[in-house]
Design a protein around this motif. Structure first.
Motif, PDB file in Angstrom:
ATOM      1  N   PRO A  92       0.825  -1.206   0.000  1.00 55.47           N
ATOM      2  CA  PRO A  92       0.000   0.000   0.000  1.00 55.47           C
ATOM      3  C   PRO A  92       0.861   1.258   0.000  1.00 55.47           C
ATOM      4  CG  PRO A  92      -0.010  -1.042   2.165  1.00 55.47           C
ATOM      5  CD  PRO A  92       0.672  -1.998   1.243  1.00 55.47           C
ATOM      6  N   ASP A  93       0.454   2.249  -0.793  1.00 54.62           N
ATOM      7  CA  ASP A  93       1.129   3.539  -0.864  1.00 54.62           C
ATOM      8  C   ASP A  93       0.284   4.532  -0.057  1.00 54.62           C
ATOM      9  OD1 ASP A  93       2.041   6.093  -1.562  1.00 54.62           O
ATOM     10  OD2 ASP A  93       2.664   5.455  -3.561  1.00 54.62           O
ATOM     11  N   PHE A  94       0.657   4.735   1.201  1.00 55.03           N
ATOM     12  CA  PHE A  94      -0.196   5.527   2.090  1.00 55.03           C
ATOM     13  C   PHE A  94      -0.215   7.002   1.727  1.00 55.03           C
ATOM     14  CE2 PHE A  94       0.509   1.679   4.621  1.00 55.03           C
ATOM     15  CZ  PHE A  94      -0.814   1.356   4.883  1.00 55.03           C
ATOM     16  N   GLU A  95       0.817   7.494   1.076  1.00 52.20           N
ATOM     17  CA  GLU A  95       0.783   8.882   0.625  1.00 52.20           C
ATOM     18  C   GLU A  95      -0.298   9.056  -0.442  1.00 52.20           C
ATOM     19  OE1 GLU A  95       4.507  10.410  -0.612  1.00 52.20           O
ATOM     20  OE2 GLU A  95       5.456  10.195   1.369  1.00 52.20           O
ATOM     21  N   ARG A  96      -0.392   8.109  -1.353  1.00 54.51           N
ATOM     22  CA  ARG A  96      -1.404   8.198  -2.409  1.00 54.51           C
ATOM     23  C   ARG A  96      -2.802   7.942  -1.846  1.00 54.51           C
ATOM     24  NH1 ARG A  96       0.928   6.111  -8.167  1.00 54.51           N
ATOM     25  NH2 ARG A  96      -0.909   7.309  -8.806  1.00 54.51           N
ATOM     26  N   ILE A  97      -2.909   7.052  -0.873  1.00 55.30           N
ATOM     27  CA  ILE A  97      -4.217   6.829  -0.247  1.00 55.30           C
ATOM     28  C   ILE A  97      -4.666   8.099   0.473  1.00 55.30           C
ATOM     29  CG2 ILE A  97      -5.481   5.514   1.494  1.00 55.30           C
ATOM     30  CD1 ILE A  97      -3.608   3.137   0.865  1.00 55.30           C
ATOM     31  N   THR A 135       1.874 -14.095  10.197  1.00 51.61           N
ATOM     32  CA  THR A 135       0.551 -13.957  10.811  1.00 51.61           C
ATOM     33  C   THR A 135      -0.344 -13.136   9.906  1.00 51.61           C
ATOM     34  OG1 THR A 135       1.474 -14.054  13.050  1.00 51.61           O
ATOM     35  CG2 THR A 135      -0.690 -13.025  12.811  1.00 51.61           C
ATOM     36  N   HIS A 136      -1.619 -13.541   9.825  1.00 56.28           N
ATOM     37  CA  HIS A 136      -2.596 -12.701   9.138  1.00 56.28           C
ATOM     38  C   HIS A 136      -3.030 -11.587  10.088  1.00 56.28           C
ATOM     39  CE1 HIS A 136      -6.037 -11.146   7.126  1.00 56.28           C
ATOM     40  NE2 HIS A 136      -6.881 -11.630   8.014  1.00 56.28           N
ATOM     41  N   HIS A 137      -2.823 -10.362   9.673  1.00 56.32           N
ATOM     42  CA  HIS A 137      -3.159  -9.213  10.509  1.00 56.32           C
ATOM     43  C   HIS A 137      -4.540  -8.704  10.104  1.00 56.32           C
ATOM     44  CE1 HIS A 137       0.743  -9.138  12.412  1.00 56.32           C
ATOM     45  NE2 HIS A 137       1.288  -9.278  11.221  1.00 56.32           N
ATOM     46  N   SER A 138      -5.548  -9.281  10.706  1.00 54.30           N
ATOM     47  CA  SER A 138      -6.926  -8.888  10.446  1.00 54.30           C
ATOM     48  C   SER A 138      -7.192  -7.483  10.964  1.00 54.30           C
ATOM     49  CB  SER A 138      -7.877  -9.873  11.128  1.00 54.30           C
ATOM     50  OG  SER A 138      -9.210  -9.410  11.069  1.00 54.30           O
ATOM     51  N   ALA A 139      -8.127  -6.801  10.303  1.00 51.36           N
ATOM     52  CA  ALA A 139      -8.578  -5.501  10.832  1.00 51.36           C
ATOM     53  C   ALA A 139      -9.159  -5.652  12.229  1.00 51.36           C
ATOM     54  CB  ALA A 139      -9.609  -4.898   9.891  1.00 51.36           C
ATOM     55  N   ALA A 140      -9.617  -6.860  12.567  1.00 54.53           N
ATOM     56  CA  ALA A 140     -10.155  -7.100  13.903  1.00 54.53           C
ATOM     57  C   ALA A 140      -9.105  -6.931  14.992  1.00 54.53           C
ATOM     58  CB  ALA A 140     -10.758  -8.504  13.980  1.00 54.53           C
ATOM     59  N   ARG A 141      -7.838  -7.066  14.656  1.00 53.34           N
ATOM     60  CA  ARG A 141      -6.759  -6.978  15.643  1.00 53.34           C
ATOM     61  C   ARG A 141      -6.447  -5.542  16.061  1.00 53.34           C
ATOM     62  NH1 ARG A 141      -2.869 -11.195  16.079  1.00 53.34           N
ATOM     63  NH2 ARG A 141      -3.591 -13.134  15.103  1.00 53.34           N
ATOM     64  N   PHE A 142      -6.985  -4.555  15.351  1.00 57.48           N
ATOM     65  CA  PHE A 142      -6.615  -3.159  15.569  1.00 57.48           C
ATOM     66  C   PHE A 142      -7.878  -2.372  15.935  1.00 57.48           C
ATOM     67  CE2 PHE A 142      -3.723  -5.244  12.752  1.00 57.48           C
ATOM     68  CZ  PHE A 142      -2.470  -4.859  13.210  1.00 57.48           C
ATOM     69  N   ALA A 143      -7.932  -1.886  17.157  1.00 51.23           N
ATOM     70  CA  ALA A 143      -9.164  -1.288  17.686  1.00 51.23           C
ATOM     71  C   ALA A 143      -9.679  -0.157  16.809  1.00 51.23           C
ATOM     72  CB  ALA A 143      -8.920  -0.785  19.106  1.00 51.23           C
ATOM     73  N   GLY A 144      -8.762   0.684  16.315  1.00 52.18           N
ATOM     74  CA  GLY A 144      -9.181   1.816  15.505  1.00 52.18           C
ATOM     75  C   GLY A 144      -9.718   1.425  14.148  1.00 52.18           C
ATOM     76  N   LEU A 145      -9.360   0.245  13.671  1.00 56.32           N
ATOM     77  CA  LEU A 145      -9.922  -0.268  12.420  1.00 56.32           C
ATOM     78  C   LEU A 145     -11.195  -1.055  12.683  1.00 56.32           C
ATOM     79  CD1 LEU A 145      -6.660  -1.424  10.561  1.00 56.32           C
ATOM     80  CD2 LEU A 145      -7.928   0.736  10.303  1.00 56.32           C
ATOM     81  N   SER A 161       1.360  -6.070   6.373  1.00 63.51           N
ATOM     82  CA  SER A 161       2.061  -6.273   7.631  1.00 63.51           C
ATOM     83  C   SER A 161       1.322  -5.572   8.767  1.00 63.51           C
ATOM     84  CB  SER A 161       3.479  -5.708   7.533  1.00 63.51           C
ATOM     85  OG  SER A 161       3.427  -4.281   7.436  1.00 63.51           O
ATOM     86  N   ALA A 162       1.747  -5.857   9.995  1.00 64.70           N
ATOM     87  CA  ALA A 162       1.190  -5.155  11.146  1.00 64.70           C
ATOM     88  C   ALA A 162       1.455  -3.658  11.038  1.00 64.70           C
ATOM     89  CB  ALA A 162       1.775  -5.716  12.437  1.00 64.70           C
ATOM     90  N   ASP A 163       2.639  -3.286  10.541  1.00 67.24           N
ATOM     91  CA  ASP A 163       2.951  -1.865  10.372  1.00 67.24           C
ATOM     92  C   ASP A 163       2.021  -1.222   9.343  1.00 67.24           C
ATOM     93  OD1 ASP A 163       4.953  -1.920  12.254  1.00 67.24           O
ATOM     94  OD2 ASP A 163       6.589  -2.072  10.795  1.00 67.24           O
ATOM     95  N   ASP A 164       1.694  -1.952   8.270  1.00 63.61           N
ATOM     96  CA  ASP A 164       0.749  -1.432   7.286  1.00 63.61           C
ATOM     97  C   ASP A 164      -0.604  -1.155   7.939  1.00 63.61           C
ATOM     98  OD1 ASP A 164       2.547  -1.639   5.133  1.00 63.61           O
ATOM     99  OD2 ASP A 164       1.927  -3.690   4.666  1.00 63.61           O
ATOM    100  N   MET A 165      -1.065  -2.100   8.741  1.00 62.89           N
ATOM    101  CA  MET A 165      -2.371  -1.948   9.382  1.00 62.89           C
ATOM    102  C   MET A 165      -2.363  -0.784  10.377  1.00 62.89           C
ATOM    103  SD  MET A 165      -4.155  -4.200   7.808  1.00 62.89           S
ATOM    104  CE  MET A 165      -5.683  -4.495   8.711  1.00 62.89           C
ATOM    105  N   ARG A 166      -1.260  -0.631  11.097  1.00 58.49           N
ATOM    106  CA  ARG A 166      -1.170   0.489  12.036  1.00 58.49           C
ATOM    107  C   ARG A 166      -1.122   1.821  11.287  1.00 58.49           C
ATOM    108  NH1 ARG A 166       1.647  -3.322  15.528  1.00 58.49           N
ATOM    109  NH2 ARG A 166       3.568  -3.100  14.323  1.00 58.49           N
ATOM    110  N   ALA A 167      -0.446   1.848  10.140  1.00 61.19           N
ATOM    111  CA  ALA A 167      -0.403   3.075   9.340  1.00 61.19           C
ATOM    112  C   ALA A 167      -1.803   3.418   8.829  1.00 61.19           C
ATOM    113  CB  ALA A 167       0.563   2.905   8.167  1.00 61.19           C
ATOM    114  N   LEU A 168      -2.556   2.416   8.428  1.00 59.10           N
ATOM    115  CA  LEU A 168      -3.929   2.658   7.987  1.00 59.10           C
ATOM    116  C   LEU A 168      -4.786   3.148   9.145  1.00 59.10           C
ATOM    117  CD1 LEU A 168      -6.052   2.438   5.713  1.00 59.10           C
ATOM    118  CD2 LEU A 168      -6.490   0.094   6.501  1.00 59.10           C
ATOM    119  N   GLU A 169      -4.602   2.545  10.309  1.00 59.27           N
ATOM    120  CA  GLU A 169      -5.346   2.947  11.499  1.00 59.27           C
ATOM    121  C   GLU A 169      -5.104   4.426  11.807  1.00 59.27           C
ATOM    122  OE1 GLU A 169      -6.101   0.831  15.793  1.00 59.27           O
ATOM    123  OE2 GLU A 169      -4.018   1.017  15.123  1.00 59.27           O
TER     124      GLU A 169
END
Length: 383
Positions: free
Chosen positions: A149-154, A212-222, A179-187
């Motif tokens: 994912p390109d978070f600047e473009r998102i 590990t599969h990093h589900s959106a369920a694992r991140f409270a803000g997501l 990755s977990a870092d990707d999910m945290r960046a999205l959060e």
């Protein structure tokens, strides 16, 4: 009399590339590694559980949100795998497959004129569903090559009209995994917004090499803003059964069920009973990463020396390859040539992009019996 004319709701939609390539594979006698479904059967114990439910008379309408026992089993599974508690009464719904779940989530929360961000390349049902909702799909490309994912473009694509963002990990078609870092960046990116999230996690149990599969369920803000979509068809090798699940906070689920009850209402009763019984043992889905990693490794090893450059495959049951060293043909032309001249069907990656972006990359599906994979590899090694 002629059929009355009316404007199409989906004027740009035609026959899917999957149907086209499968028809070509049948015509040419090619090994079909195009469409993403297994050519092997499910566990006989699952057959038996569904049959037992039929014999026990469970053949009438189930509750609209799904059988209570199955929703409880799904909630228990999510706690065990993703450490998030969902109320089976108010926050889990059984759907007629993941595609229906995706369409229902979009129709439930998206209004005409809204914008929905999709990340290209993407599963081909997303944009038609957005169009049916009267909304506008905003396509943001994943990073070519890595498909990260390109978070600047998102971030640049977010606007006051953005209602929903759709993500998919493990990813179809690229086989990349967030990755977990990707999910945290999205959060962090979504935290100051009112944007909802649709997390397509149908390949959740196909993550390889100990990851590990990093589900959106694992991140409270997501999790607090997300519809999380899963698929029994993908997990248990029964894609034709068309049974999936959605987990979401109660407020989101209430809106989801308003659409669900008038589009599908309920889902196959004996299969729900069978799945509820089968889920009591977690081994079948816990063993799935090793099961598919063995197929991935067999396929990747067999392609060594073929002239096809292997792209990373971190999850799903797809393998993408770069064929630049083999041919200068555009992707669709190469796939047609491959089916006719080599005898193996693949899918052009350009079919998953809104603009048909060409990279000389095609996708194979390795969710096949070993003899099917060996037959395909024997042909591909001639390249």
């Amino acid at each position: 009399m002629s059929c009355p004319r009316f404007p199409s709701r989906l004027p740009s939609v035609g026959t899917t590339i999957f149907s086209t390539m499968s028809a070509l594979a049948a015509e040419c006698g090619a090994v079909n590694l195009g469409q993403g479904f297994p050519d092997f059967d499910c566990d006989p114990a699952l057959h038996s559980a569904v049959s037992a439910a039929m014999q026990a008379g469970h053949n009438q309408y189930p509750p609209m949100p799904g059988l209570a026992a199955l929703r409880q089993a799904v909630a228990t599974k999510i706690i065990a795998t993703h450490a998030r508690s969902y109320c089976p009464e108010a926050e889990i719904t059984i759907t007629a497959g993941a595609t229906q779940a995706i369409l229902t989530a979009i129709l439930a929360c998206v209004q005409p004129g809204d914008e929905v961000i999709v990340l290209d390349p993407c599963y081909d049902s997303y944009v038609p569903a957005i169009t049916l909702a009267g909304a506008h799909a905003v396509r943001v490309p994943l990073t070519p090559g890595s498909f990260a994912p390109d978070f600047e473009r998102i971030a640049a694509a977010l606007s006051a009209r953005t209602r929903l963002l759709i993500i998919n990990s493990p990813h179809n078609p690229s086989a990349s995994v967030w990755s977990a870092d990707d999910m945290r960046a999205l959060e962090a990116l979504l935290a100051p917004t009112n944007v909802l999230l649709l997390s397509d996690e149908v390949y959740e149990h196909m993550v390889f090499d100990g990851a590990t599969h990093h589900s959106a369920a694992r991140f409270a803000g997501l999790a607090e803003r997300a519809f999380i979509v899963s698929s029994f068809g993908k997990t248990f090798h029964v894609t034709g059964w068309k049974v999936g699940t959605v987990a979401a906070p109660a407020a989101l689920m209430a809106e989801f069920r308003k659409v669900h009850q008038f589009s599908v209402f309920s889902v196959n009763t004996p299969m729900q009973h069978g799945l509820a019984a089968y889920l009591q043992a977690p081994a079948p889905y816990l063993q799935l990463p090793a099961f598919y990693q063995a197929k991935r490794d067999l396929f990747r090893q067999g392609l060594q020396g073929s002239g096809l450059r292997l792209l990373p495959c971190a999850g799903s049951y797809f393998q993408c390859v770069d064929y630049t060293a083999v041919s200068a043909l555009p992707e669709l032309d190469f796939c047609q040539w491959l089916a006719r001249s080599v005898g193996v069907a693949a899918i052009p990656l350009s079919a998953f992009y809104g603009n048909g972006y060409e990279q000389r990359v095609v996708r194979f599906c390795f969710a096949k019996r070993e003899d099917t994979l060996h037959a395909a590899l024997e042909r591909l090694r001639r390249l």
